[in-house]
Design a protein around this motif. Structure first.
Motif, PDB file in Angstrom:
ATOM      1  N   CYS A   3       0.927  -1.117  -0.095  1.00  0.00           N
ATOM      2  CA  CYS A   3      -0.066   0.003   0.085  1.00  0.00           C
ATOM      3  C   CYS A   3       0.707   1.171  -0.118  1.00  0.00           C
ATOM      4  O   CYS A   3       2.091   1.355   0.528  1.00  0.00           O
ATOM      5  CB  CYS A   3      -0.970   0.029   1.241  1.00  0.00           C
ATOM      6  N   ARG A   4       0.245   2.161  -0.852  1.00  0.00           N
ATOM      7  CA  ARG A   4       1.142   3.578  -0.486  1.00  0.00           C
ATOM      8  C   ARG A   4       0.736   4.214   0.726  1.00  0.00           C
ATOM      9  O   ARG A   4      -0.362   4.119   1.332  1.00  0.00           O
ATOM     10  CB  ARG A   4       0.664   4.274  -1.691  1.00  0.00           C
ATOM     11  N   ALA A  54       0.859   7.221   7.235  1.00  0.00           N
ATOM     12  CA  ALA A  54      -0.480   6.866   7.177  1.00  0.00           C
ATOM     13  C   ALA A  54      -0.731   6.309   5.950  1.00  0.00           C
ATOM     14  O   ALA A  54      -0.152   6.420   4.963  1.00  0.00           O
ATOM     15  CB  ALA A  54      -1.506   7.806   7.556  1.00  0.00           C
ATOM     16  N   ILE A  55      -1.918   5.287   6.002  1.00  0.00           N
ATOM     17  CA  ILE A  55      -2.340   4.532   4.667  1.00  0.00           C
ATOM     18  C   ILE A  55      -3.047   5.474   3.978  1.00  0.00           C
ATOM     19  O   ILE A  55      -4.133   5.994   4.311  1.00  0.00           O
ATOM     20  CB  ILE A  55      -3.045   3.324   5.012  1.00  0.00           C
ATOM     21  N   THR A  63      -7.438   1.791  -0.794  1.00  0.00           N
ATOM     22  CA  THR A  63      -5.965   1.783  -0.696  1.00  0.00           C
ATOM     23  C   THR A  63      -5.591   1.624  -2.320  1.00  0.00           C
ATOM     24  O   THR A  63      -6.419   1.545  -3.231  1.00  0.00           O
ATOM     25  CB  THR A  63      -5.398   0.853   0.021  1.00  0.00           C
ATOM     26  N   THR A  64      -4.265   1.641  -2.297  1.00  0.00           N
ATOM     27  CA  THR A  64      -3.707   1.534  -3.581  1.00  0.00           C
ATOM     28  C   THR A  64      -3.564   0.147  -4.234  1.00  0.00           C
ATOM     29  O   THR A  64      -3.229  -0.136  -5.537  1.00  0.00           O
ATOM     30  CB  THR A  64      -2.275   2.044  -3.733  1.00  0.00           C
ATOM     31  N   VAL A  65      -4.105  -0.774  -3.336  1.00  0.00           N
ATOM     32  CA  VAL A  65      -4.186  -2.361  -3.623  1.00  0.00           C
ATOM     33  C   VAL A  65      -5.729  -2.417  -3.871  1.00  0.00           C
ATOM     34  O   VAL A  65      -6.659  -2.451  -3.066  1.00  0.00           O
ATOM     35  CB  VAL A  65      -3.545  -2.905  -2.441  1.00  0.00           C
ATOM     36  N   ALA A 107      -9.772   2.448   7.163  1.00  0.00           N
ATOM     37  CA  ALA A 107     -10.490   3.376   7.757  1.00  0.00           C
ATOM     38  C   ALA A 107     -10.008   3.418   9.278  1.00  0.00           C
ATOM     39  O   ALA A 107      -9.614   2.457   9.769  1.00  0.00           O
ATOM     40  CB  ALA A 107     -12.093   2.988   7.768  1.00  0.00           C
ATOM     41  N   GLY A 108     -10.296   4.652   9.755  1.00  0.00           N
ATOM     42  CA  GLY A 108      -9.894   4.838  11.197  1.00  0.00           C
ATOM     43  C   GLY A 108      -8.653   5.529  11.157  1.00  0.00           C
ATOM     44  O   GLY A 108      -7.973   6.335  10.329  1.00  0.00           O
ATOM     45  N   ASP A 109      -7.993   5.439  12.461  1.00  0.00           N
ATOM     46  CA  ASP A 109      -6.616   6.090  12.822  1.00  0.00           C
ATOM     47  C   ASP A 109      -5.498   5.823  11.822  1.00  0.00           C
ATOM     48  O   ASP A 109      -4.467   6.504  11.700  1.00  0.00           O
ATOM     49  CB  ASP A 109      -6.180   6.032  14.317  1.00  0.00           C
TER      50      ASP A 109
END
Length: 317
Positions: A258-259, A265-266, A274-276, A282-284
């Motif tokens: 993932c980027r 952070a994601i 995500t980039t996948v 989601a979330g923190d």
């Protein structure tokens, strides 16, 4: 539970969606997906980030609720949805298998198993990196705080301090001054505190202490009493705010390619994608302001986007 529509060429999976993480984001997503009649597996890998805090604040209808109780309420409400399963297990690996995912789980006894899902939601959260000061960890969540929006009201009008590096301490101190007229900045690297920053703090009546801090003193219940300087001087304070660095609680996003943002952070799209392909977050663990109610909102949004994506796949043009 309704059968999953058969689409030629698609591998049948154990679940429509696997949610990794059972905090506010994960349980909120599970609720929405359960109401969509989706087969959902929620994987609970341990206590949430806010476990040391006495209460979740600013959560509409749940202001002041203990973090554990908030999650208990969420789990209880999910019991009404037969298609949602909550499993106590740590996800040790996720593999992309064409258009679905294979998850390797490790249970409380160490036994491993595998589950498959069409989509995966990472709601794994982050971990705070606390400064290496004696007493910080013991007081974390009560006397040492990170978010004035979460805890400012509880220490309003009381003597508080802000600790950290010059690059971050000024903005946090100015924000905290909204809740208290008695704010002291304890800066780690005073040589890097610019004249402009000092002027802004002075205008707001915020004092700057440049002596090194060696430890914090507090009660067994986690309340802060004193900040102790290298000189031996003690400064009486009710709370200390810090801007803690963070890292992803789970390595899964990085392992899957993932980027990540410059802050770790994601990265996600407006749909929490995500980039996948097929992997959401989601979330923190994603960019932006961190609060339990915002994490729950992100989980809900991710669930809606996931359901609509699954529906498009099931109803090809």
């Amino acid at each position: 539970m309704p059968a999953c529509p058969h689409v030629p060429g698609r591998v049948e999976t154990d679940s429509d969606v696997a949610i990794i993480g059972a905090g506010s984001a994960g349980l909120s997503a599970a609720l929405v997906l359960g109401r969509c009649l989706r087969r959902v597996l929620v994987l609970d890998g341990g206590p949430p980030r806010n476990a040391p805090s006495p209460a979740v604040q600013g959560f509409l209808t749940r202001d002041g609720t203990r973090p554990a109780h908030l999650l208990e309420l969420g789990r209880a409400q999910l019991a009404a949805y037969a298609s949602v399963e909550i499993k106590e297990a740590r996800v040790v690996a996720v593999q992309v298998c064409g258009k679905h995912f294979e998850l390797t789980l490790e249970g409380p006894t160490g036994r491993r198993s595998t589950r498959t899902a069409r989509k995966v939601l990472l709601a794994t959260g982050v971990e705070d990196e606390l400064p290496p000061l004696d007493g910080v960890r013991e007081l974390w969540g009560r006397g040492v705080l990170h978010c004035p929006y979460c805890h400012g009201w509880e220490v309003r009008d009381q003597p508080v301090a802000v600790y950290g590096r010059a690059k971050l301490v000024t903005g946090l101190a100015l924000l905290v001054s909204r809740w208290s007229p008695d704010v002291v900045v304890c800066v780690e690297d005073p040589a890097n505190l610019t004249r402009h920053a000092r002027r802004r703090l002075r205008r707001q009546g915020i004092a700057v202490r440049e002596e090194p801090v060696v430890r914090l003193e507090g009660t067994r219940g986690g309340e802060l009493r004193h900040i102790v300087f290298e000189t031996g001087e003690k400064l009486a304070r009710t709370a200390l705010f810090i801007h803690a660095h963070q890292h992803q609680r789970s390595p899964l996003a990085e392992e899957l390619g993932c980027r990540l943002t410059s802050k770790g952070a994601i990265w996600v799209s407006k749909q929490q994608q995500t980039t996948v392909p097929g992997l959401y977050a989601a979330g923190d663990n994603t960019p932006g302001t961190q609060q339990a109610i915002l994490a729950a909102a992100e989980g809900s949004r991710a669930a809606i986007c996931i359901n609509e994506t699954l529906t498009r796949e099931e109803c090809p043009k």
